[in-house]
Design an enzyme around this catalytic site. Structure first.
Site, short mmCIF file in Angstrom:
data_model
loop_
_atom_site.label_atom_id
_atom_site.label_comp_id
_atom_site.label_asym_id
_atom_site.label_seq_id
_atom_site.Cartn_x
_atom_site.Cartn_y
_atom_site.Cartn_z
N LYS A 205 0.82 -1.21 0.00
CA LYS A 205 0.00 0.00 0.00
C LYS A 205 0.86 1.26 0.00
O LYS A 205 2.05 1.22 0.27
CB LYS A 205 -0.99 -0.03 1.18
N ARG A 240 -3.28 -10.20 5.01
CA ARG A 240 -3.71 -10.20 3.60
C ARG A 240 -2.54 -9.69 2.76
O ARG A 240 -2.20 -8.51 2.84
CB ARG A 240 -4.94 -9.30 3.45
#
Ligand code: HH2
Length: 262
Positions: A205, A240
């Site tokens: 991210k 994740r």
């Protein structure tokens, strides 16, 4: 949890696995690398992403879920969606988990999950992917995330979802500035205090890019592993990730060193 993005526009791997063939091959590879669970999504949730119709999402996701489970009948597969129709169709072909970045805000989604008796991941997000980065100020970040998740859990329970089928996720990168993302990972234990297993998704991210100066995709693997290890250390039960093998190897050594377990 290994990520399988069947999308043209996901922020780190958009377009790489849009056809069912490459998507299934990628999913099988993640299982071979040691993923315990696959998360199959057909709509990007990156900031500003264009919405996708339910029909399109179903056309992307369902063939992949079906084929992965045909080839690996014991695999655990979640569908990453906030649309009840998509969740329903994925469940019909064998998905056992619904991963909803809107935290089961839609009452129909709660009904689908309760009726099918599937496991649910409830994630915190402020607003929608289109708007979530417009206002990233919080007075009490962790308290707000806790309150939202507690409220959504209560709604899920009231709809008939069993408590032992609920996981919560603070939503790293969803309507949060850099400092908020690192704080949420550092404060994972406070999210776990809600009493449900915590999922953390920091992989590749943008806050990792901001901290390391690295661009998206594989260049952020090392930074992503740093975030994953910190989340695990602070009590996350599910990570994740895009890069399963590298994360799993790092985690195996790290957990052995900090806790003495395998
Ligand atoms: N992050 C993304 C998507 N789904 N689900 C949960 N539970 N937690 C997360 O942190 C999370 C999620 C975004 O990452 P990605 O799927 O790689 O990108 P995109 O949404 O652009 O497809």
């Amino acid at each position: 949890m290994g990520i399988v993005n069947v999308t043209p526009d996901s922020f780190s791997d958009g377009g790489a696995f849009l056809e069912p063939g490459p998507a299934v091959a990628h999913a099988l590879q993640l299982l071979d690398e040691g993923a315990d669970w696959l998360d199959v999504g057909g709509e990007s949730t990156r900031p500003g992403a264009a919405p996708v119709s339910a029909e399109e999402e179903i056309a992307r996701v369902v063939p992949v879920v079906r084929e992965v489970l045909r080839q690996r009948p014991t695999a655990v597969v979640s569908v990453d969606t906030s649309k009840p129709e998509v969740a329903q169709r994925a469940i019909e072909v064998g998905a056992q988990v619904v991963n909803d970045v809107t935290g089961l805000t839609n009452p129909q989604m709660r009904e689908v999950c309760a009726r099918a008796a599937v496991t649910c991941v409830l994630m915190h997000m402020r607003g929608s992917p289109r708007t979530m980065q417009q206002d990233t100020r919080y007075v009490d970040l962790v308290g707000e995330v806790q309150d939202f998740l507690a409220a959504q859990v209560a709604l899920a329970l009231a709809a008939g979802v069993r408590a032992d089928r609920i996981l919560v996720d603070p939503g790293v990168g969803f309507g949060k500035a850099l400092e908020a993302n690192t704080t949420l990972i550092a404060e994972t234990a406070r999210i776990a205090a809600l009493g449900y297993p915590v999922v953390v998704g920091a992989s590749r991210k943008s806050f990792i890019g901001r901290l390391t100066g690295r661009s998206v995709a594989r260049e952020r693997v090392a930074g992503s592993i740093g975030a994953a290890l910190a989340a695990a250390r602070h009590g996350a039960r599910v990570l994740r990730v895009h890069d399963v093998q590298a994360t799993k190897e790092a985690l195996t050594v790290y957990l052995r060193c900090v806790r003495g377990d395998e």
